[in-house]
Design a protein around this motif. Structure first.
Motif, PDB file in Angstrom:
ATOM      1  N   SER A   1       0.877  -1.174   0.000  1.00 51.64           N
ATOM      2  CA  SER A   1       0.000   0.000   0.000  1.00 51.64           C
ATOM      3  C   SER A   1       0.917   1.227   0.000  1.00 51.64           C
ATOM      4  CB  SER A   1      -0.912  -0.004   1.224  1.00 51.64           C
ATOM      5  OG  SER A   1      -0.150   0.082   2.397  1.00 51.64           O
ATOM      6  N   VAL A   2       0.526   2.228  -0.789  1.00 49.33           N
ATOM      7  CA  VAL A   2       1.351   3.438  -0.952  1.00 49.33           C
ATOM      8  C   VAL A   2       0.454   4.653  -0.773  1.00 49.33           C
ATOM      9  CG1 VAL A   2       3.004   4.647  -2.454  1.00 49.33           C
ATOM     10  CG2 VAL A   2       2.684   2.174  -2.719  1.00 49.33           C
ATOM     11  N   ARG A   3       0.983   5.678  -0.056  1.00 53.15           N
ATOM     12  CA  ARG A   3       0.229   6.917   0.136  1.00 53.15           C
ATOM     13  C   ARG A   3       0.862   8.042  -0.695  1.00 53.15           C
ATOM     14  NH1 ARG A   3       0.280   4.191   4.689  1.00 53.15           N
ATOM     15  NH2 ARG A   3       2.189   5.081   5.570  1.00 53.15           N
ATOM     16  N   PHE A   4       0.063   8.610  -1.589  1.00 47.35           N
ATOM     17  CA  PHE A   4       0.504   9.749  -2.401  1.00 47.35           C
ATOM     18  C   PHE A   4      -0.140  11.014  -1.835  1.00 47.35           C
ATOM     19  CE2 PHE A   4       1.212   6.209  -5.178  1.00 47.35           C
ATOM     20  CZ  PHE A   4       2.198   6.583  -6.096  1.00 47.35           C
ATOM     21  N   LYS A   5       0.682  11.986  -1.459  1.00 48.60           N
ATOM     22  CA  LYS A   5       0.127  13.264  -0.990  1.00 48.60           C
ATOM     23  C   LYS A   5      -0.466  14.007  -2.187  1.00 48.60           C
ATOM     24  CE  LYS A   5       3.008  13.954   3.077  1.00 48.60           C
ATOM     25  NZ  LYS A   5       1.929  13.386   3.885  1.00 48.60           N
ATOM     26  N   VAL A   6      -1.507  14.812  -1.925  1.00 53.36           N
ATOM     27  CA  VAL A   6      -2.113  15.602  -2.992  1.00 53.36           C
ATOM     28  C   VAL A   6      -1.668  17.047  -2.838  1.00 53.36           C
ATOM     29  CG1 VAL A   6      -4.275  16.296  -4.107  1.00 53.36           C
ATOM     30  CG2 VAL A   6      -4.103  14.041  -3.043  1.00 53.36           C
ATOM     31  N   LYS A   7      -1.149  17.605  -3.927  1.00 49.68           N
ATOM     32  CA  LYS A   7      -0.633  18.983  -3.919  1.00 49.68           C
ATOM     33  C   LYS A   7      -1.744  19.968  -3.521  1.00 49.68           C
ATOM     34  CE  LYS A   7       1.479  22.403  -6.964  1.00 49.68           C
ATOM     35  NZ  LYS A   7       1.625  22.827  -8.360  1.00 49.68           N
ATOM     36  N   ASP A   8      -1.391  20.877  -2.579  1.00 43.73           N
ATOM     37  CA  ASP A   8      -2.298  21.937  -2.107  1.00 43.73           C
ATOM     38  C   ASP A   8      -3.520  21.411  -1.344  1.00 43.73           C
ATOM     39  OD1 ASP A   8      -0.566  23.765  -3.319  1.00 43.73           O
ATOM     40  OD2 ASP A   8      -1.702  23.724  -5.210  1.00 43.73           O
TER      41      ASP A   8
ATOM     42  N   GLU B   1      10.802  -1.878   1.275  1.00 39.18           N
ATOM     43  CA  GLU B   1      11.693  -1.448   2.380  1.00 39.18           C
ATOM     44  C   GLU B   1      11.783   0.071   2.440  1.00 39.18           C
ATOM     45  OE1 GLU B   1      15.395  -3.406   1.606  1.00 39.18           O
ATOM     46  OE2 GLU B   1      14.680  -5.373   2.339  1.00 39.18           O
ATOM     47  N   LYS B   2      11.950   0.729   1.261  1.00 37.16           N
ATOM     48  CA  LYS B   2      12.078   2.200   1.209  1.00 37.16           C
ATOM     49  C   LYS B   2      10.772   2.883   1.599  1.00 37.16           C
ATOM     50  CE  LYS B   2      16.231   3.364  -0.354  1.00 37.16           C
ATOM     51  NZ  LYS B   2      17.122   4.439  -0.244  1.00 37.16           N
ATOM     52  N   LEU B   3       9.633   2.330   1.098  1.00 37.80           N
ATOM     53  CA  LEU B   3       8.323   2.914   1.445  1.00 37.80           C
ATOM     54  C   LEU B   3       8.112   2.884   2.957  1.00 37.80           C
ATOM     55  CD1 LEU B   3       6.120   1.225  -1.327  1.00 37.80           C
ATOM     56  CD2 LEU B   3       6.463   3.693  -1.087  1.00 37.80           C
ATOM     57  N   GLU B   4       8.493   1.749   3.575  1.00 37.81           N
ATOM     58  CA  GLU B   4       8.320   1.615   5.023  1.00 37.81           C
ATOM     59  C   GLU B   4       9.294   2.521   5.777  1.00 37.81           C
ATOM     60  OE1 GLU B   4       8.605  -2.644   5.548  1.00 37.81           O
ATOM     61  OE2 GLU B   4       6.462  -2.948   5.119  1.00 37.81           O
ATOM     62  N   ALA B   5      10.513   2.675   5.215  1.00 40.43           N
ATOM     63  CA  ALA B   5      11.532   3.510   5.876  1.00 40.43           C
ATOM     64  C   ALA B   5      11.102   4.969   5.946  1.00 40.43           C
ATOM     65  CB  ALA B   5      12.870   3.379   5.130  1.00 40.43           C
ATOM     66  N   ILE B   6      10.474   5.480   4.865  1.00 35.21           N
ATOM     67  CA  ILE B   6      10.053   6.898   4.877  1.00 35.21           C
ATOM     68  C   ILE B   6       8.576   7.048   5.262  1.00 35.21           C
ATOM     69  CG2 ILE B   6      11.867   7.613   3.248  1.00 35.21           C
ATOM     70  CD1 ILE B   6       9.711   7.706   1.048  1.00 35.21           C
ATOM     71  N   LYS B   7       7.985   5.906   5.742  1.00 32.32           N
ATOM     72  CA  LYS B   7       6.609   5.899   6.283  1.00 32.32           C
ATOM     73  C   LYS B   7       5.543   6.418   5.300  1.00 32.32           C
ATOM     74  CE  LYS B   7       7.659   5.956  11.218  1.00 32.32           C
ATOM     75  NZ  LYS B   7       9.002   5.395  11.131  1.00 32.32           N
ATOM     76  N   VAL B   8       5.660   5.989   4.037  1.00 25.99           N
ATOM     77  CA  VAL B   8       4.611   6.339   3.063  1.00 25.99           C
ATOM     78  C   VAL B   8       3.972   5.082   2.469  1.00 25.99           C
ATOM     79  CG1 VAL B   8       5.516   8.610   2.441  1.00 25.99           C
ATOM     80  CG2 VAL B   8       6.305   6.588   1.193  1.00 25.99           C
TER      81      VAL B   8
END
Length: 941
Positions: free
Chosen positions: A288-295, A457-464
């Motif tokens: 699962s991946v979380r993408f922030k939405v601009k603005d 591993e990277k997604l979990e490391a940066i908590k996204v």
């Protein structure tokens, strides 16, 4: 003279079975148990046609066979008697659906009894009987009072969860719950009001209230399940269906997704059916991946099975119904997005999933931020993404997914290539095994497995994001805006659901003046004037008493059709028990269904829901098993042979089939009852039925007959190709119907009905009858003398084949075997009891009425149904002699039967001393005699 009077015989034995309770099963026995069950019927006004009993006949043969084999057999029947058809009829006529349902049940019962089923009618259940649906309501309350602990993979009591919250908060809990549950400590929980706590608990309960996307049918005024929709319209009535958000009861079936998958390995079901459930549950491994939405202060959550391709994302697509669409759409795009959402709401999920050709979508004007590169990614909406699957959002990687590729090409969105040494100029590349990642920063040079691991591993490391197992299965919507269904045992206090205590069940349906939704869109129960719950007296009272202190409004929705059918198989074990679903003794004795017969169309509906409820009730210690049905067989469909009259285009001229111009004819259905076995139409009957063709010109054959053409279609009233089993029973008898339906072909296959073939089966039964009757008066006669070896050979050959066929559910080949046996025994003029008595036991499961009559004539006073199944003796099939072909110089001249254990020398001696040998040798002395024991003798020279 003793003729085969099948109507009298069948009536006699049906009365005998009813009076003597022949098929009543006991809940304890020294015999081994066997539980045979049919998917119970919905009693429609049209009654049974010949396609309906196919599965019942098959299961009845097996149930009867098991009784012969010494089993204590439970073979019950009942009615799935709630449902939309009765309600629609009630809306049209104003007649209470109960009245229609009871009339339909009476008709079904009469028809089923005529076919001679060995049902234990003392255990009959009806889902619309309050004494039955009391237990559906009870199960609903159990689900409401439970949560699912993922650590132990088990449903537990909600009180246990409340206790954890009060002492530790919810951060230590690993539960199946809503995605938006806030974290809280024990102090925070204890500081909450009762209402706040109830709202939190609703997010954990196994049945819960939630805003859900549903299939809403305005014409029917109700929500429909996916399997009640065909090509975007309601299966019943063909009305348009739209997607709409409504507050509904749902069942947290997703908690059981893995156990439902694992359980498939423990049951004997057809593989295609298991595959349907496996695909419906849809387990996939990924991230699962979380993408922030601009603005915007929101994230778009996606689940991907290909985290290795994350650098190939060039756009995102949300389902039109996604809750974020309204929040992130720009002002400039609002009108276009609104119009697109409205258009999409008119298409069902199934339609959208099946449509792979149309490419539609709208840009929202919003951008997501790539979690690794920081790039801005345009966010679109498109109807190929469904709100009910995954998160309702996808990260689109056009170079690696064909639908994303087609979408990008269509809308001119960039297609960055992240696959080394691969050309994506023409199509997407999806071969995981050959994947080597490029243009992807820290993933460059890695294969699929390595890149997937490193990306997670990277997604979990940066908590996204995090590694995750996902299921396509969605929670099941459990509310229907109908009258004719189980009422929920629920009242509302300050808008929050409260359960009626179990001891006050059943909560029965109130009377209403009309069965339509109310003018302001509430379900039909909104019309009830006495539909409020008094918590002091624990009774239903008039709505005018509602004070929101001691009297509260009751739930207006009813349960869906699958509620009553999810646990009925256990109620049959102890149907008159007022204290529990069934006693522990009864359930521990019968355990579960050994053989279940029904249609494959229930694969992802009834069969999945039933497995879910049974696993839940096993967790609660109610049931001793985790699966309801050990073995399942899907019977095929009996198709109708429709009749068509040819009408000349734009003329009132009807043309006999052989003279019709097929290319310029309009085909009109004719009722098959007007057509004989030679495909000739009764013109006068047709004119009365279709008065508009009373004065038409009829172009007939030279002999004056008018022929129809035939085609095979689904048997249904609308195609006028329905054959009523009552008519077949009147004309040929129930035993003929039973055997003919089995004779049509393999049980699992679809096969066309043709009344023309039924006479052959009827003739067989007359020939069978004749076998037991002989002499000038054709009176009953069976000899007590020893049977000849050929008759015994036929009998034991038949025992062996029939036993194998029944065990393999190859009932069609059994019927052929019986025909061969009766022909052989007739030719042998066999009348020996040693053969004819076991023969009729073999035939009894297929043709029980004629079998009972002949059994009685054989001098027995008890039913044939409990007679032991004949034992196969291989010795009767062992040949003791051989018919040798005797050849002279390679030419066979005569045959000679000799014992098989004869020596070579003795065979030669017997042949050489035979008078025919002397005749063919004409005094010559042969050069040599070739003897191959068990095969041939050849005299040379």
């Amino acid at each position: 003279m003793s003729n085969y009077h099948f109507n009298d015989i069948e009536q006699k034995w049906q009365n005998f079975w009813a009076e003597n309770k022949t098929f009543h099963a006991t809940n304890s026995s020294d015999k081994p148990k066997y539980y045979v069950l049919d998917m119970f019927p919905y009693p429609s006004g049209a009654g049974l046609h010949v396609g309906h009993p196919l599965g019942y006949i098959a299961s009845d043969i097996y149930a009867r066979y098991k009784r012969h084999k010494g089993f204590n057999v439970l073979h019950p029947q009942g009615y799935d008697s709630f449902g939309l058809p009765a309600e629609q009829y009630a809306i049209q006529t104003g007649q209470h659906p109960r009245k229609t349902t009871e009339e339909n049940i009476a008709r079904y019962r009469k028809q089923m009894d005529r076919i001679g089923f060995s049902f234990d009618w003392s255990r009959e259940v009806r889902t619309s009987d309050p004494q039955y649906y009391k237990w559906t309501q009870w199960i609903f309350i159990q689900l409401f009072d439970s949560w699912y602990d993922k650590n132990t993979e088990k449903a537990k009591n909600i009180e246990e969860l409340v206790s954890i919250f009060a002492s530790e908060g919810n951060t230590v809990v690993n539960a199946a719950c809503d995605d938006d549950v806030p974290s809280f400590t024990a102090d925070m929980w204890n500081a909450m009001s009762s209402e706040e706590q109830q709202k939190i608990l609703l997010k954990y309960r196994l049945t819960y209230l939630a805003e859900t996307e549903v299939n809403w049918c305005p014409e029917l005024g109700t929500v429909l399940a996916n399997d009640e929709i065909v090509n975007g319209v309601s299966e019943r009535g063909g009305y348009p269906v739209i997607r709409k958000k409504m507050k509904q009861w749902s069942m947290r079936i997703t908690a059981y997704a893995q156990r439902l998958l694992d359980g498939l390995n423990t049951i004997d079901w057809p593989q295609p059916l298991k595959d349907s459930q496996t695909n419906w549950i849809g387990r996939s491994k990924g991230a699962s991946v979380r993408f922030k939405v601009k603005d915007h202060k929101v994230d778009i959550d996606v689940f991907t099975t290909r985290p290795d391709t994350i650098f190939g994302v060039s756009f995102m697509v949300l389902a039109p119904e996604h809750e974020l669409v309204s929040k992130i759409t720009s002002e400039a795009q609002k009108e276009e997005v609104k119009a697109y959402i409205e258009a999409t709401s008119k298409r069902s999920e199934r339609e959208r999933m099946a449509d792979v050709k149309s490419i539609t979508g709208v840009f929202t004007g919003a951008y997501a931020i790539h979690p690794f590169s920081g790039e801005e990614i345009p966010v679109w909406i498109g109807d190929y993404v469904l709100a009910g699957y995954g998160t309702g959002a996808v990260m689109s990687v056009p170079c690696g997914d064909q639908r994303d590729y087609d979408f990008a090409k269509h809308f001119g969105i960039p297609i960055p290539n992240i696959f080394e040494g691969v050309d994506v100029s023409e199509e997407a590349f999806s071969d995981k095994e050959k994947t080597v990642i490029t243009n992807s920063d820290f993933l460059n040079g890695l294969n699929y497995a390595e890149a997937t691991k490193k990306a997670i591993e990277k997604l979990e490391a940066i908590k996204v994001g995090e590694g995750k197992i996902n299921y396509r299965l969605r929670d099941a919507v459990f509310s229907r805006q109908r009258y004719w269904g189980e009422p929920f045992p629920v009242y509302y206090k300050n808008g929050l659901p409260q359960m009626i205590a179990v001891e006050h069940l059943p909560l029965t349906l109130p009377e209403v003046e009309k069965y339509l939704p109310t003018e302001d869109g509430e379900p039909p129960l909104g019309r009830a004037t006495k539909w409020a719950w008094n918590t002091t007296t624990n009774t239903v009272v008039a709505n005018s008493n509602i004070d929101h202190k001691t009297v509260f409004p009751l739930e207006l929705n009813t349960m869906p059709g699958w509620a009553g059918s999810s646990c009925y198989m256990f109620r049959y074990m102890d149907p008159h028990n007022d204290a529990e679903l069934a006693s522990k003794e009864a359930m521990n004795y019968w355990k579960n269904v050994d053989l279940y017969v029904g249609g494959s169309e229930h694969a992802t509906g009834h069969l999945l829901y039933s497995r879910f409820w049974v696993k839940f009730l096993f967790d609660k210690g109610v049931l001793p098993v985790q699966e309801p049905f050990k073995k399942l067989i899907n019977q095929g469909m009996i198709l109708g042979e429709s009749a068509f009259v040819h009408r000349r285009e734009n003329e009132n001229t009807l043309v006999s089939a052989s003279k019709a111009d097929k290319d310029n004819s309009q085909l009109l259905h004719a009722d098959v009852s007007f057509v004989n076995t030679h495909n000739e139409l009764d013109i006068e009957a047709f004119k009365k039925w279709r008065p508009e063709f009373k004065d038409a010109e009829y172009i007939t054959e030279a002999d004056g007959s008018f022929k129809v053409s035939r085609d095979v279609e689904k048997m249904s009233k609308s195609k006028y190709n329905v054959v009523n089993p009552d008519d077949i029973c009147d004309r040929y008898g129930a035993d003929t119907l039973r055997m003919y339906e089995m004779f049509l072909g393999p049980l699992e296959q679809a096969k066309p009905w043709s009344t023309a073939g039924i006479t052959g089966v009827h003739s067989f039964l007359k020939k069978l009858w004749k076998l037991y009757h002989s002499g000038e008066n054709e009176s009953f006669f069976v000899s007590e003398g020893e049977a000849d070896k050929d008759s015994m050979k036929t009998l034991h050959k038949t025992i062996k084949k029939v036993e194998e066929d029944v065990e393999n559910f190859s009932f069609n080949t059994s019927v052929s075997t019986f025909m061969i046996a009766v022909n052989e025994l007739s030719a042998l003029q066999c009348n020996s009891r040693a053969v004819l008595e076991p023969l009729i036991v073999l035939i009894s499961p297929y043709a029980p009425h004629i079998a009972e009559e002949l059994w009685s004539k054989l001098g027995h006073t008890t039913s044939i149904s409990i007679a032991p199944f004949p034992k196969f003796d291989a010795n009767f099939l062992v040949e003791s002699s051989k018919e040798y072909p005797i050849s002279f110089n390679g030419k066979m001249r005569f045959t000679l039967e000799l014992p098989l254990d004869m020596s070579k020398a003795d065979i030669e001696a017997a042949v050489m001393t035979h008078e025919k040998t002397a005749h063919y040798l004409e005094g010559r002395t042969p050069k040599k005699v070739i003897v191959v024991p068990g095969k041939i003798v050849n005299i040379v020279g």
